[in-house]
Design a protein around this motif. Sequence first.
Motif, PDB file in Angstrom:
ATOM      1  N   TYR A  92      49.387 151.035 126.294  1.00  0.00           N
ATOM      2  CA  TYR A  92      50.633 150.664 126.966  1.00  0.00           C
ATOM      3  C   TYR A  92      51.805 151.431 126.355  1.00  0.00           C
ATOM      4  O   TYR A  92      51.787 151.784 125.172  1.00  0.00           O
ATOM      5  CB  TYR A  92      50.866 149.161 126.854  1.00  0.00           C
ATOM      6  N   ASP A  97      55.429 146.350 128.560  1.00  0.00           N
ATOM      7  CA  ASP A  97      54.287 146.662 129.425  1.00  0.00           C
ATOM      8  C   ASP A  97      53.055 145.864 129.023  1.00  0.00           C
ATOM      9  O   ASP A  97      52.305 145.371 129.871  1.00  0.00           O
ATOM     10  CB  ASP A  97      53.977 148.159 129.372  1.00  0.00           C
ATOM     11  N   SER A 100      53.339 142.282 130.079  1.00  0.00           N
ATOM     12  CA  SER A 100      53.285 142.165 131.541  1.00  0.00           C
ATOM     13  C   SER A 100      51.848 142.249 132.061  1.00  0.00           C
ATOM     14  O   SER A 100      51.558 141.773 133.160  1.00  0.00           O
ATOM     15  CB  SER A 100      54.127 143.261 132.191  1.00  0.00           C
ATOM     16  N   GLN A 101      50.961 142.842 131.261  1.00  0.00           N
ATOM     17  CA  GLN A 101      49.598 143.082 131.733  1.00  0.00           C
ATOM     18  C   GLN A 101      48.536 142.273 131.001  1.00  0.00           C
ATOM     19  O   GLN A 101      47.461 142.027 131.555  1.00  0.00           O
ATOM     20  CB  GLN A 101      49.255 144.582 131.569  1.00  0.00           C
ATOM     21  N   GLU A 102      48.807 141.863 129.774  1.00  0.00           N
ATOM     22  CA  GLU A 102      47.792 141.197 128.952  1.00  0.00           C
ATOM     23  C   GLU A 102      48.236 139.781 128.579  1.00  0.00           C
ATOM     24  O   GLU A 102      49.427 139.461 128.591  1.00  0.00           O
ATOM     25  CB  GLU A 102      47.555 141.992 127.661  1.00  0.00           C
TER      26      GLU A 102
END
Length: 259
Positions: A92, A97, A100-102
């Motif tokens: 990331y 980021d 937001s994803q994990e």
Amino acid sequence: MPSTKSTMLEKCSNIMPAMESVLKQFSLFVEEGEIDFDLLEIRSEHLIYKYIPSLVEKKYVYGNGEEFQTATHLLFSDQSGLGYLESSNETYHNFYDLLSQERVKINDYSDYDASNIKWLVDQEYLSINKEGKIVFIDKLLINILMDLYFNEVINYWKYSERGRGIIDKLEERDIVQLESSLFSRPEQDYINYFLNKSQFNNGLDLRNKYSHTQPYTNNDDRIHNQNYFIFLRLFILVAIKINDDFCIYDELRNTQQDK
């Protein structure tokens, strides 16, 4: 404006007084509510782009102070170290980021990195939910900070009413500064680089060159043609900024009338 039959040298020499006249007229309109050309003619002060006013209060927002620098570095910089997890196979750009994803827990980090995350929690940018996962308290707040981090400036009135409320609270905490001017700071820098040497020693100083010396080179036409397109680009910027200022002003006035 220069005529189509003008030489490139003439175009370059004529376009700057035309652009400065537009900006002086706009400044006078902001100050007086009308354009008095007799008054305009006797005003002889030098045009400083930083001080060209706006019709709109609280127009631009800038990051300010140590807390802003620390928070945005930890959240958005690829150098903060928080965007990397040994347990993740993905790469990331930054901590934002990653979150937001994990689904990330504070225990996934070393003590040093965890202390930085706890700082973000203490300052109410993040929280730890019941499952122990790190989450954003207010995604809009984070998006405002991200906008400022990557773009240096944001327009206060382009945000929603809730977004402006968040900005107002950030201003109360001295995390942001609000200013009112036609051009934002980056735009001022951009214009000054091309037209004068008020900020940059390596500035092109095109205004003074055509106002006083009219530059001579072995490639006159090519250089004048290149410089004229720089002038045109700046004039287009001026037109866009003035139009935007009027649009925001009219929208705010109409909103107040509706209330």
